[in-house]
Motif scaffolding. Structure first.
Motif: not given
Lengths: 290, 266
Positions: A171-195
């Motif tokens: 949420g704070q820095n999506p570009l850096l998250a991607a550059q650090r190998g965090i799969n944004l799709h997984t993170v977003y899917a998790l947020a939508w699911t929990l919400s």
């Protein structure tokens, strides 16, 4: 004293619904304006489950929770995933469209009439006598308990687990998250699911407490000021925002005029937008340093 | 000596029309530190982003040319697959998660394989390289100074276990004494791990202090390359990047001004 109990119950409702707005906004900066509809969909899923699969209330509610997770995941995978990398406005408008579609679909499937979910499940919403002067309904009591559990769970998850950390980071820095190998799709899917999951819990409990019809999606709209007053990206802010709005709403209903109940959240919303647009605990949007 | 990274005739466009690189050729030797020098807008960051993978938001595309990493063609490979190959970038700006603590910034990037005690070990390793971070471990990264952020960013990148570390603007905006410290730390990392690095810099002094080989990028093209000793004595490099020649710099500035005015007139 009854008034305190009412405030606590209303705070719980707003806080539980607001947590859904906060989760998605915190992680992806998207305002989910279909949250009210997704919440009511949770209640209709309970109707469907109890009518079609089992009449045992506990099993039906558990199944509804599972279905709500599937709904949240599908909303992301089928719809919002395409919006990743698009302007945020496009994503927000997509949620508006989703809300309208869901509303129409729910009317088509379950009809416009009010449903008595409690009686369908043979759930007896008895009032519980806490002390001589305080009574709350069973469903309200569950609502308070669920809100506490959901908030404790979410806070622990966001701050102690690695995936929670990744959600805050993305949420704070999506570009850096991607550059650090965090799969944004997984993170977003998790947020939508929990919400969607927490929203559905709210929807189910509200429906058990009163009746269910599509127009109850407006509760989602009333909880939105709670999220915004607290700061859209702050979970504990949402809790406090919900408290502020619930206190004002209950007091104004009690001492001034019950007709005010629907406008109070929005009066508070306008007031906070003038004084402190990023909310009580939210992050002030900063301009990038060049 | 084998090359870990080999770029041939790389062309990149932004938004389908703006050409940022016109045929860049460069190599990074395995186990060595290579520098990429250039002024603002020369295409340094674009080169790094083309190697580490663009994301949809960038609206950028590799038009022509090849990027080979460890002998494998990775042209146009996107994030996060480049990370899995072992290419990790330390970006120029927004290089830490400001809402996370220092320890969380390191932990957030670790893959799930590195739970528990092994994770502790990795974290300690980073704190050995950057002792300053150990004292700040529970502080939100948003409160760190520029130098501390740079160290944290490098630490976070090292946690990803890179085979090739790309650093965009190591020294930009940092006090000289901090730059010296970071250079010292990177030398230590390199001495211990023999990690291959590609260092983008505007300051030749910093680039030469670390790298053994260098490339000079100008207007999206490699103008010059050579071993650091050769570059150090090259008149053009002296003029443009070390500020020792007076005529060359004046010429360069006059040229730059003319180009700017031409653009303004259009």
């Amino acid at each position: 004293m009854q008034i305190v109990a009412n405030i606590i119950v209303l705070t719980s409702l707003y806080a539980l619904v607001a947590s859904g707005y906060v989760l998605v906004y915190k992680v992806s900066r998207v305002l989910n304006l279909a949250h009210g509809e997704l919440m009511i969909l949770g209640a209709y899923l309970l109707v469907a489950t109890s009518a079609g699969i089992t009449s045992d209330p506990l099993i039906a509610i558990a199944l509804t929770a599972v279905f709500s997770i599937i709904v949240g995941l599908s909303v992301y995978l089928l719809l919002m995933r395409e919006m990743t990398g698009q302007p945020v406005l496009a994503a927000v408008l997509t949620t508006v469209a989703l809300g309208i579609l869901l509303r129409g679909a729910m009317v088509l499937i379950w009809g416009p009439q009010q449903l008595n979910v409690a009686s369908m499940l043979s759930f007896e919403n008895a009032s519980v006598v806490l002390t001589d002067s305080i009574r709350v309904s069973t469903a309200s009591l569950w609502l308070v308990i669920c809100t506490v559990v959901v908030y404790l769970g979410l806070l622990a998850f966001l701050h102690m687990s690695r995936w929670g950390m990744r959600m805050r980071a993305s949420g704070q820095n999506p570009l850096l998250a991607a550059q650090r190998g965090i799969n944004l799709h997984t993170v977003y899917a998790l947020a939508w699911t929990l919400s969607t999951f927490s929203g559905s819990i709210a929807g189910v409990l509200v429906a058990l407490d009163s009746r269910l019809d599509v127009n109850m999606a407006v509760i989602g709209l009333k909880a939105f000021p709670a999220a915004l007053v607290g700061g859209l990206d702050s979970l504990h802010g949402a809790l406090i925002g919900a408290g502020v709005i619930a206190v004002l709403e209950v007091l104004l209903i009690h001492y001034v005029n019950p007709l005010l109940s629907d406008v109070v959240p929005f009066l508070v919303l306008i007031a906070i937008l003038i004084v402190r647009p990023w909310g009580l605990f939210g992050t002030k949007e900063e301009l990038n340093r060049v | 000596m084998t090359d870990i990274l080999e770029i041939t005739d790389l062309e990149v466009t932004y938004q389908r029309s703006i050409l940022a690189l016109h045929g860049v050729n460069l190599r990074v030797a395995k186990g060595q530190i290579t520098s990429l020098l250039g002024a603002n807008g020369a295409g340094k960051s674009t080169t790094l982003r083309a190697i580490s993978g663009f994301i949809g938001l960038d609206n950028a595309r590799v038009n022509a040319g090849r990027v080979r990493f460890l002998g494998e063609d990775i042209t146009g490979l996107q994030l996060p697959r480049t990370i899995h190959k072992g290419i990790v970038l330390v970006p120029e700006r927004d290089k830490v998660f400001t809402n996370l603590t220092v320890a969380e910034n390191l932990e957030v990037v670790a893959t799930s394989r590195e739970e528990g005690s092994k994770w502790q070990q990795i974290e300690e390793e980073i704190f050995v390289y950057f002792p300053r971070l150990a004292k700040l471990r529970n502080k939100p990264a948003g409160l760190l100074s520029g130098g501390e952020r740079q160290m944290l960013a490098i630490g976070g990148a090292l946690v990803c276990r890179p085979q090739l570390l790309l650093i965009d603007e190591l020294s930009l905006g940092l006090a000289p004494v901090i730059v010296d410290e970071i250079i010292e730390r990177l030398r230590e990392v390199h001495a211990k791990t023999e990690l291959s690095m590609l260092l983008v810099e505007q300051s030749a002094a910093v680039a030469f202090a670390l790298a053994s080989y260098g490339f000079v990028l100008e207007n999206g093209k490699v103008e010059l390359e050579g071993a650091t000793e050769d570059l150090r004595s090259n008149q053009k490099v002296l003029d443009l990047y070390l500020g020792t020649g007076s005529t060359g710099r004046a010429d360069y500035l006059a040229n730059a001004r003319r180009r700017f005015e031409e653009r303004a007139n259009v």
